[in-house]
Design a protein around this motif. Structure first.
Motif, PDB file in Angstrom:
ATOM      1  N   ASN A  76       0.832  -1.212   0.000  1.00 30.15           N
ATOM      2  CA  ASN A  76       0.000   0.000   0.000  1.00 30.15           C
ATOM      3  C   ASN A  76       0.865   1.260   0.000  1.00 30.15           C
ATOM      4  OD1 ASN A  76      -2.108  -1.764   0.027  1.00 30.15           O
ATOM      5  ND2 ASN A  76      -2.948  -1.142   1.996  1.00 30.15           N
ATOM      6  N   VAL A 165       0.143  -2.633  -3.868  1.00 30.97           N
ATOM      7  CA  VAL A 165      -1.073  -2.622  -3.049  1.00 30.97           C
ATOM      8  C   VAL A 165      -1.513  -4.045  -2.710  1.00 30.97           C
ATOM      9  CG1 VAL A 165      -1.954  -0.412  -3.913  1.00 30.97           C
ATOM     10  CG2 VAL A 165      -2.517  -2.527  -5.128  1.00 30.97           C
ATOM     11  N   ARG A 166      -2.329  -4.159  -1.673  1.00 31.50           N
ATOM     12  CA  ARG A 166      -2.927  -5.455  -1.333  1.00 31.50           C
ATOM     13  C   ARG A 166      -4.004  -5.849  -2.336  1.00 31.50           C
ATOM     14  NH1 ARG A 166      -3.765  -4.239   5.052  1.00 31.50           N
ATOM     15  NH2 ARG A 166      -1.740  -4.971   5.832  1.00 31.50           N
ATOM     16  N   VAL A 213       1.600  -2.816   5.936  1.00 31.86           N
ATOM     17  CA  VAL A 213       1.606  -1.560   5.188  1.00 31.86           C
ATOM     18  C   VAL A 213       2.946  -0.855   5.403  1.00 31.86           C
ATOM     19  CG1 VAL A 213       0.523   0.718   5.029  1.00 31.86           C
ATOM     20  CG2 VAL A 213      -0.895  -1.337   5.311  1.00 31.86           C
ATOM     21  N   ASN A 266      -6.933   1.399  -1.175  1.00 26.31           N
ATOM     22  CA  ASN A 266      -5.753   0.848  -0.517  1.00 26.31           C
ATOM     23  C   ASN A 266      -5.033   1.869   0.357  1.00 26.31           C
ATOM     24  OD1 ASN A 266      -5.287  -1.997  -1.811  1.00 26.31           O
ATOM     25  ND2 ASN A 266      -5.754  -0.649  -3.545  1.00 26.31           N
TER      26      ASN A 266
END
Length: 313
Positions: A76, A165-166, A213, A266
């Motif tokens: 993220n 990003v996830r 993160v 995100n």
């Protein structure tokens, strides 16, 4: 129908403005086009580097944060910034130049389908020199004649920006459905999107990564700004962002441009910024970046602000 004509700028965090200034001016050969302050915290330098006038799409900007610790890398986050150079021969030149300054690099490899060199700035910001192969560049980009880098190998402007990003699809759908980016490739957990067909100056690579993160520190990327032509278009995108369910700051007058900010699902912070009026609104082209420029609403605090800032060349 409005479209996004490319990147506007990318903003990062640096620990020491003087070190940052030396690297981007004397090593990378960019022009410091504006020495100003963070308008939300004027005790903090805000430095901009780019081409002759700091044209939209060439700008790298840095907030100085002397107390910044190291970045703890993770997901993220905006994770790599591409810089376009004219040719493969330019990459050979840059490989030698980085070695002259004792900067570790990857050697010439590939990234997003282009010849590339990976390296980091003094804060650990991950940068990529990308072979533009003599491709199209925006007509208003103008080279800075006093760069210490040889003319035929100078950095042209911003290229591919990487975002990790996830949830890849959440960001991908935003780019496609709201902003009109086209998907040009998708392999496993990596996808490439372009706002202008075939052009790296509007290209975003999305990578999917689980895990913690990223924790911001020196060398981390604060936000990516994408371009719009004028305030009318900015108002259009403000409504589009809100209709998608995101909270917009509304239009903010940054004096050198107008913009708005929002975070996508995100947590990536985007800015949408107008091309003008530009950095020459309060400076001649010849004097750009040579003195501390302040927007009018901060001018009456100049003495206080200058006292709080460490001098830089």
């Amino acid at each position: 129908m409005y479209t996004i004509p490319g990147h506007h700028h990318v903003s990062m965090l640096t620990k020491t403005a003087s070190v940052n200034n030396h690297f981007y001016k004397n090593v990378l050969g960019l022009r410091r086009v504006k020495k100003t302050v963070n308008q939300d915290n004027p005790k903090m330098y805000h430095l901009f580097y780019g081409d002759l006038t700091g044209s939209a799409g060439t700008e790298l900007s840095f907030f100085e944060m002397p107390m910044a610790g190291r970045t703890v890398r993770g997901t993220n986050a905006i994770t790599q910034i591409g810089l376009l150079v004219p040719s493969y021969d330019s990459l050979v030149y840059w490989q030698e130049r980085l070695e002259q300054f004792n900067i570790e690099h990857s050697g010439i490899t590939t990234y997003a389908g282009r010849d590339a060199i990976h390296f980091e700035d003094p804060d650990g910001l991950r940068l990529i020199l990308l072979n533009h192969e003599g491709g199209e560049i925006p007509s208003f980009w103008s080279a800075w004649g006093d760069s210490p880098v040889e003319e035929q190998h100078r950095i042209l402007g911003l290229g591919t920006v990487e975002i990790t990003v996830r949830y890849l699809d959440r960001l991908a759908n935003l780019l496609k459905e709201t902003f009109g980016y086209a998907e040009v490739s998708r392999i496993d957990e990596e996808a490439i999107y372009q706002s202008v067909a075939g052009q790296a100056f509007g290209e975003i690579v999305i990578k999917r990564l689980d895990g913690p993160v990223e924790r911001n520190g020196k060398g981390s990327v604060h936000h990516l700004a994408i371009r719009v032509n004028n305030e009318e278009e900015l108002r259009h995108w403000d409504e589009a962002v809100k209709q998608r369910g995101f909270q917009s700051t509304g239009i903010v007058d940054r004096y050198y441009f107008k913009s708005l900010y929002f975070r996508e699902s995100n947590g990536i912070l985007f800015e949408i910024a107008t091309d003008g009026p530009g950095f020459t609104v309060d400076s001649s082209i010849e004097e750009l970046g040579t003195i501390l420029d302040l927007p009018p609403f901060l001018e009456d605090r100049r003495a206080e602000i200058e006292t709080a800032l460490a001098p830089i060349d």
